[in-house]
Design a protein around this motif. Sequence first.
Motif, PDB file in Angstrom:
ATOM      1  N   MET A  81       0.778  -1.099   0.109  1.00  0.00           N
ATOM      2  CA  MET A  81       0.097  -0.101  -0.145  1.00  0.00           C
ATOM      3  C   MET A  81       0.784   1.373  -0.007  1.00  0.00           C
ATOM      4  O   MET A  81       0.505   2.121  -0.773  1.00  0.00           O
ATOM      5  CB  MET A  81      -0.931  -0.044   1.283  1.00  0.00           C
ATOM      6  N   SER A  82       1.939   1.216   1.062  1.00  0.00           N
ATOM      7  CA  SER A  82       2.746   2.328   1.024  1.00  0.00           C
ATOM      8  C   SER A  82       3.450   2.491  -0.531  1.00  0.00           C
ATOM      9  O   SER A  82       3.434   3.759  -0.849  1.00  0.00           O
ATOM     10  CB  SER A  82       3.641   2.307   2.144  1.00  0.00           C
ATOM     11  N   SER A  83       3.701   1.318  -0.885  1.00  0.00           N
ATOM     12  CA  SER A  83       4.615   1.733  -2.113  1.00  0.00           C
ATOM     13  C   SER A  83       3.603   2.094  -3.415  1.00  0.00           C
ATOM     14  O   SER A  83       3.940   2.833  -4.251  1.00  0.00           O
ATOM     15  CB  SER A  83       5.102   0.241  -2.824  1.00  0.00           C
ATOM     16  N   LEU A  84       2.297   1.523  -3.174  1.00  0.00           N
ATOM     17  CA  LEU A  84       1.228   2.026  -4.037  1.00  0.00           C
ATOM     18  C   LEU A  84       1.072   3.508  -3.791  1.00  0.00           C
ATOM     19  O   LEU A  84       0.819   4.286  -4.867  1.00  0.00           O
ATOM     20  CB  LEU A  84      -0.150   1.273  -3.730  1.00  0.00           C
ATOM     21  N   LEU A  85       0.789   3.861  -2.579  1.00  0.00           N
ATOM     22  CA  LEU A  85       0.824   5.298  -2.290  1.00  0.00           C
ATOM     23  C   LEU A  85       1.817   5.994  -2.892  1.00  0.00           C
ATOM     24  O   LEU A  85       1.739   7.020  -3.270  1.00  0.00           O
ATOM     25  CB  LEU A  85       0.285   5.435  -0.864  1.00  0.00           C
ATOM     26  N   LYS A  86       2.691   5.576  -2.396  1.00  0.00           N
ATOM     27  CA  LYS A  86       4.222   6.157  -2.897  1.00  0.00           C
ATOM     28  C   LYS A  86       4.109   6.401  -4.393  1.00  0.00           C
ATOM     29  O   LYS A  86       4.250   7.469  -4.984  1.00  0.00           O
ATOM     30  CB  LYS A  86       5.484   5.325  -2.622  1.00  0.00           C
ATOM     31  N   ASP A  87       3.878   5.167  -5.047  1.00  0.00           N
ATOM     32  CA  ASP A  87       3.427   5.196  -6.457  1.00  0.00           C
ATOM     33  C   ASP A  87       2.569   6.467  -6.852  1.00  0.00           C
ATOM     34  O   ASP A  87       2.920   7.164  -8.033  1.00  0.00           O
ATOM     35  CB  ASP A  87       2.950   3.921  -7.086  1.00  0.00           C
ATOM     36  N   LEU A  88       1.357   6.142  -6.206  1.00  0.00           N
ATOM     37  CA  LEU A  88       0.332   7.303  -6.625  1.00  0.00           C
ATOM     38  C   LEU A  88       0.972   8.698  -6.482  1.00  0.00           C
ATOM     39  O   LEU A  88       0.563   9.552  -7.192  1.00  0.00           O
ATOM     40  CB  LEU A  88      -0.818   6.951  -5.555  1.00  0.00           C
ATOM     41  N   ALA A  89       1.574   8.663  -5.251  1.00  0.00           N
ATOM     42  CA  ALA A  89       2.308  10.050  -4.707  1.00  0.00           C
ATOM     43  C   ALA A  89       3.189  10.489  -6.125  1.00  0.00           C
ATOM     44  O   ALA A  89       3.010  11.571  -6.706  1.00  0.00           O
ATOM     45  CB  ALA A  89       2.802  10.191  -3.607  1.00  0.00           C
ATOM     46  N   GLU A  90       3.907   9.800  -6.436  1.00  0.00           N
ATOM     47  CA  GLU A  90       4.608   9.942  -7.559  1.00  0.00           C
ATOM     48  C   GLU A  90       4.211  10.280  -8.889  1.00  0.00           C
ATOM     49  O   GLU A  90       4.561  10.890  -9.549  1.00  0.00           O
ATOM     50  CB  GLU A  90       5.811   8.528  -7.668  1.00  0.00           C
ATOM     51  N   ILE A  91       2.741   9.424  -9.072  1.00  0.00           N
ATOM     52  CA  ILE A  91       2.223   9.581 -10.374  1.00  0.00           C
ATOM     53  C   ILE A  91       1.546  10.869 -10.228  1.00  0.00           C
ATOM     54  O   ILE A  91       1.697  11.837 -11.085  1.00  0.00           O
ATOM     55  CB  ILE A  91       1.003   8.458 -10.348  1.00  0.00           C
ATOM     56  N   GLY A  92       0.980  11.352  -9.061  1.00  0.00           N
ATOM     57  CA  GLY A  92       0.561  12.382  -8.721  1.00  0.00           C
ATOM     58  C   GLY A  92       1.378  13.672  -8.964  1.00  0.00           C
ATOM     59  O   GLY A  92       1.275  14.669  -9.828  1.00  0.00           O
ATOM     60  N   SER A  93       2.462  13.391  -8.329  1.00  0.00           N
ATOM     61  CA  SER A  93       3.598  14.437  -8.486  1.00  0.00           C
ATOM     62  C   SER A  93       4.216  14.452 -10.064  1.00  0.00           C
ATOM     63  O   SER A  93       4.450  15.757 -10.484  1.00  0.00           O
ATOM     64  CB  SER A  93       4.851  14.268  -7.516  1.00  0.00           C
ATOM     65  N   ALA A  94       4.099  13.380 -10.308  1.00  0.00           N
ATOM     66  CA  ALA A  94       4.532  13.451 -11.931  1.00  0.00           C
ATOM     67  C   ALA A  94       3.640  13.810 -12.979  1.00  0.00           C
ATOM     68  O   ALA A  94       4.200  14.347 -14.103  1.00  0.00           O
ATOM     69  CB  ALA A  94       5.011  11.877 -12.292  1.00  0.00           C
ATOM     70  N   MET A  95       2.336  13.914 -12.403  1.00  0.00           N
ATOM     71  CA  MET A  95       1.274  14.155 -13.287  1.00  0.00           C
ATOM     72  C   MET A  95       1.439  15.512 -13.604  1.00  0.00           C
ATOM     73  O   MET A  95       1.086  15.878 -14.917  1.00  0.00           O
ATOM     74  CB  MET A  95       0.156  13.742 -12.768  1.00  0.00           C
ATOM     75  N   GLY A  96       1.841  16.263 -12.713  1.00  0.00           N
ATOM     76  CA  GLY A  96       2.095  17.723 -12.983  1.00  0.00           C
ATOM     77  C   GLY A  96       2.994  18.253 -13.880  1.00  0.00           C
ATOM     78  O   GLY A  96       3.373  18.810 -14.578  1.00  0.00           O
ATOM     79  N   THR A  97       4.114  17.168 -13.792  1.00  0.00           N
ATOM     80  CA  THR A  97       5.359  17.437 -14.554  1.00  0.00           C
ATOM     81  C   THR A  97       5.479  16.655 -15.720  1.00  0.00           C
ATOM     82  O   THR A  97       5.875  17.221 -17.077  1.00  0.00           O
ATOM     83  CB  THR A  97       6.925  17.216 -13.449  1.00  0.00           C
ATOM     84  N   LYS A  98       5.571  15.496 -15.438  1.00  0.00           N
ATOM     85  CA  LYS A  98       5.470  14.708 -16.981  1.00  0.00           C
ATOM     86  C   LYS A  98       4.202  13.778 -17.478  1.00  0.00           C
ATOM     87  O   LYS A  98       3.486  13.480 -16.533  1.00  0.00           O
ATOM     88  CB  LYS A  98       6.672  13.455 -16.599  1.00  0.00           C
ATOM     89  N   GLU A  99       4.270  13.660 -18.501  1.00  0.00           N
ATOM     90  CA  GLU A  99       3.046  12.912 -19.191  1.00  0.00           C
ATOM     91  C   GLU A  99       3.187  11.344 -18.921  1.00  0.00           C
ATOM     92  O   GLU A  99       2.182  10.828 -18.514  1.00  0.00           O
ATOM     93  CB  GLU A  99       3.177  12.984 -20.758  1.00  0.00           C
ATOM     94  N   ILE A 100       4.444  10.915 -19.122  1.00  0.00           N
ATOM     95  CA  ILE A 100       4.537   9.701 -18.834  1.00  0.00           C
ATOM     96  C   ILE A 100       4.118   9.450 -17.200  1.00  0.00           C
ATOM     97  O   ILE A 100       3.366   8.236 -16.995  1.00  0.00           O
ATOM     98  CB  ILE A 100       5.770   9.149 -19.090  1.00  0.00           C
ATOM     99  N   LYS A 101       4.638  10.294 -16.453  1.00  0.00           N
ATOM    100  CA  LYS A 101       4.106  10.078 -14.859  1.00  0.00           C
ATOM    101  C   LYS A 101       2.731  10.084 -14.885  1.00  0.00           C
ATOM    102  O   LYS A 101       2.267   9.149 -14.284  1.00  0.00           O
ATOM    103  CB  LYS A 101       5.036  11.101 -14.325  1.00  0.00           C
ATOM    104  N   GLN A 102       2.050  10.985 -15.443  1.00  0.00           N
ATOM    105  CA  GLN A 102       0.566  10.881 -15.664  1.00  0.00           C
ATOM    106  C   GLN A 102      -0.036   9.741 -15.855  1.00  0.00           C
ATOM    107  O   GLN A 102      -1.025   9.109 -15.245  1.00  0.00           O
ATOM    108  CB  GLN A 102       0.067  12.021 -16.373  1.00  0.00           C
ATOM    109  N   GLN A 103       0.608   9.141 -16.934  1.00  0.00           N
ATOM    110  CA  GLN A 103      -0.021   8.109 -17.495  1.00  0.00           C
ATOM    111  C   GLN A 103       0.200   6.982 -16.366  1.00  0.00           C
ATOM    112  O   GLN A 103      -0.883   6.040 -16.079  1.00  0.00           O
ATOM    113  CB  GLN A 103       0.666   7.676 -18.738  1.00  0.00           C
TER     114      GLN A 103
END
Length: 973
Positions: free
Chosen positions: A557-579
Amino acid sequence: MANPAECTIKVMCRFRPLNKSEVARGDSYIPKFQGEDCVLITGKPYYFDRVFQSNTTQEQFYNAVAQQIVKDVLDGYNGTIFAYGQTASGKTHTMEGVLHDTDMMGVIPRIVQDIFNYIYSMDENLEFHIKVSYFEIYLDKIRDLMDVSKTNLSVHEDKNRVPYVKGASERFVCSPEEVMDAIDEGKNNRSVAVTNMNEHSSRSHSIFQINIKQENAQTGQKLTGKLYLVDLAGSEKIGKTGAEGTVLDEAKMINKSLSALGIVISALAEGSNYIPYRDSKMTRILQDSLGGNCRTTMVICCSPSAFNEAETKSTLLFGQRAKTIKNSVTLNVELTAEQWKKKWEKEKEKNKTLKNTVDTLESELQRWRTGESVPEEEQFDKEKAKEEVQAVENVLNHDKMAATPALGGPPGVQLQGPGGGTSGAELSKLYKEMDDKDDEIDQQSQLLEKLNQQMQDQEELLASSHRDHDKLQTELNRLLSENEASKEEVKEVLQALEELAVNYDQKSQEVEDKAQEFEALSEELNQKSSSLASIDTELQKLKEMTNHQKKRVTEMMSSLLKDLAEIGSAMGTKEIKQQESTGVIDEEFTVARLYISKMKSEVKSTVRRSRQLEGAQAESDQRLAETEKELAACQLLTSQYEAKIRSLTESVQILEQKKRQLEESVDALNEELVKISAQEKVHATEKEKMQSANEVKDAVQKQIMSHREAHQKQISSLRDELDSKEKQITELQDLNQKISLEQERLRAEHEKLKAADQERNRKLQELTGIQDRREQAKQDLKGLEETVARELQTLHNLRRLFVQDLNTRVKRNADADSDDTGGSAMQKQKIAFLESNLEQLTRVHKQLVRDNADLRSEIPKMEKRLRATVERVKALELALKEAREVAGRDRKRYQQEVDRIKEAVRSKNMSRWRTAAQIAKPIRPGQQPGAPPANPGVVRPNSVQTPQPAGLRGGGGGGAPAQQDKSSYSYDC
Ligand code: ADP
Ligand code: MG
């Protein structure tokens, strides 16, 4: 007594002193003594050989009267001493006195003593044989006092025609003590045989006989002397001594011998030709003493009292008559051969003289017959011839060679009547016949006596055997009952033993079962503990696994959340991250959704449960309210009833008071009534007195009547009232009882309701607690929901943002470049993979949670089971311990019981064996106690006396003791 061949009977008269009763009565002393041989009674003189005054001592009397007789008897003469007189005149005092008192002893003991003293002083060459007999004559029956079995002896005549008591016991004695012993024994026998000794002695004659035979060792001369010492029966007439109880025949018989004695003495005194010696046994025995070959002394005993004057006179007359009797005494001698030779020669000489006389007489007769006259001087000189014969006889007498009765003819000269030889022969023939008849009679009477005795014995035997039989019967019954009882006891004991054995078996079985159970339980416990251990380890493992899983899940979960956070953070910066983050968010969404749905369902169920509980609470509240209401109503009812009871009791009390008042008024009225009736009476009397007051009376009567009626009415009404009140009281009491019963019922119900109320309250509290908890849970849930909703909202927002972003990006991308499709596909694939992974994980997690929950729920159960098992084990251990203790106690008790029973059986057997020994003893006649038995089958007294119960017998007991036991039992039965 140098040579008195003929001598009269000596008669001595003895007066006793006045006795106490005579002195007390004031009797006068009537005898007056003149010289030594005369006594005057009322002026009339009576002469005797000697008269003894009252103060004569025993010794004086003996010396004067009896001493000479001892010498005579020892010189070979027969002697007799009679004591004649009325009862209590001193006969026994004279003859016996106080036997072993030197001063007071009478004639007999003194004679005995003297005989021996005399013998001791006599020639050493003389040898004495002294024998004594002692008998009494009662009712003309001779009873041997030395042998009580001889009750009816007969009198016979010996070859010299001297009567003697045939079959009387003769005891040889060689000292005065032995004679005295014989006398004591005889007297003792005499007193034992009769009930009233005084009466008996006054009616019976006792005769003590001493026979003395002496032999001169040198000369061989034998002399015999016989001494009769006779204490006669009372001479008084039977009527005077008060023999009224005796029947006439008996009275006649009592006096028979004495009257026969009187007749014999009279006949002898008158010089009659016929002396009726045979009229009684006593006269026959004493035939020789009365006018025969005997020196006889008669002591006539007299009472000096004026009261006995008549008897004294008749006694004195009897003595005077007896005084005239003449006895011809001869020496009882047995001649030696020398003496016989001499005697023969003398007799021959006498014979020669007599023959010469006869020859002279014959020649003289011849001369007279031939007609020749014989001158006086040639005639036979009678006197000369007599002298010659006398001279020869004198020579014989001088030599003390008098003929014995056998040789010298019969001693009873009186019997040789003047009738000569023929009548004498006839007489002797008749006597012989009479003797034979006498014998026959004696035999018959003896036979009769014997038969009577036998009959009595038989009757006694029968009675005693009856008694014995009865006794034995009772004994038998007792023994039987005892036997039954002991059988019963043995049975009981056996039963108890059996029961004990069964009990013991049961107990041991139980113990075994318990042990087995214990083993099984311990095994089970072991198993359980092992399984528990395994479960524990499993649980531990599961816990670990759960933890691990949790860890992994949280990690994930934490990894997922981390991933999610990463995704969230990445969403703003990178498209790939958003995806990438879009995929993670999706996954998270699904997880969140899952959680939410789970939460929802849980919340729903909680709410449902809460509602249910609320409903139940409301219901219980309602019920509680109802119950309370009911309770209140009941209490109200109870108080009402109580009030009612109180009022009823009060009313009862009031009624009681009223009743009392009424009773009092009734009493008052009654009193008034009485008064009025008294008044009425007074009026009535007045009416008699005063006729004129009739009218007044009528008025009064009327008044009384009216009063009475009023009273009666009042009383009846009061009674009715009383009855009704009583009825009311009973009704009220009934009601009261009912009410109290109802009250009690209500109280019980109230108690019940209270209890139910308490229970409900408790439940309510529980439910409120649960409710509180639920509320708490609800609130928690709400908070959770809110957070979840917020999270969801944020997630939704995020998602929307993400979708928007994604759309914009997609749009941008579609616009800008067509190569980006491959990347999104990759992302999609990744997301799908992640999703499936998540799903799997969720499933695993769920499963784990479920398993965990299951296990958790299992744990208390298992713990409970474990606890229960431990408890059970403990309980079983306790039970086992108890059972063991109980078994131990039982065993102990059983042992004690067995010991006791054994002891009881042994003691029983002991007693039985002892009884058997006692019974068995008399069954073996002739067997010496302790002697070995003739055959082993017979019970030995030793073996019977010391029995050993089979159970207690030592190892040595083989077949033989068993046989003994058996035999002892056979006696027992
Ligand atoms: P019996 O034998 O004649 O019936 P007892 O010899 O028994 O009479 O005498 C009766 C009582 O009188 C006795 O108590 C006895 O001691 C007493 N008695 C008889 N004679 C004398 C006597 N001579 N002197 C003193 N007491 C006598
Ligand atoms: Mg007497």
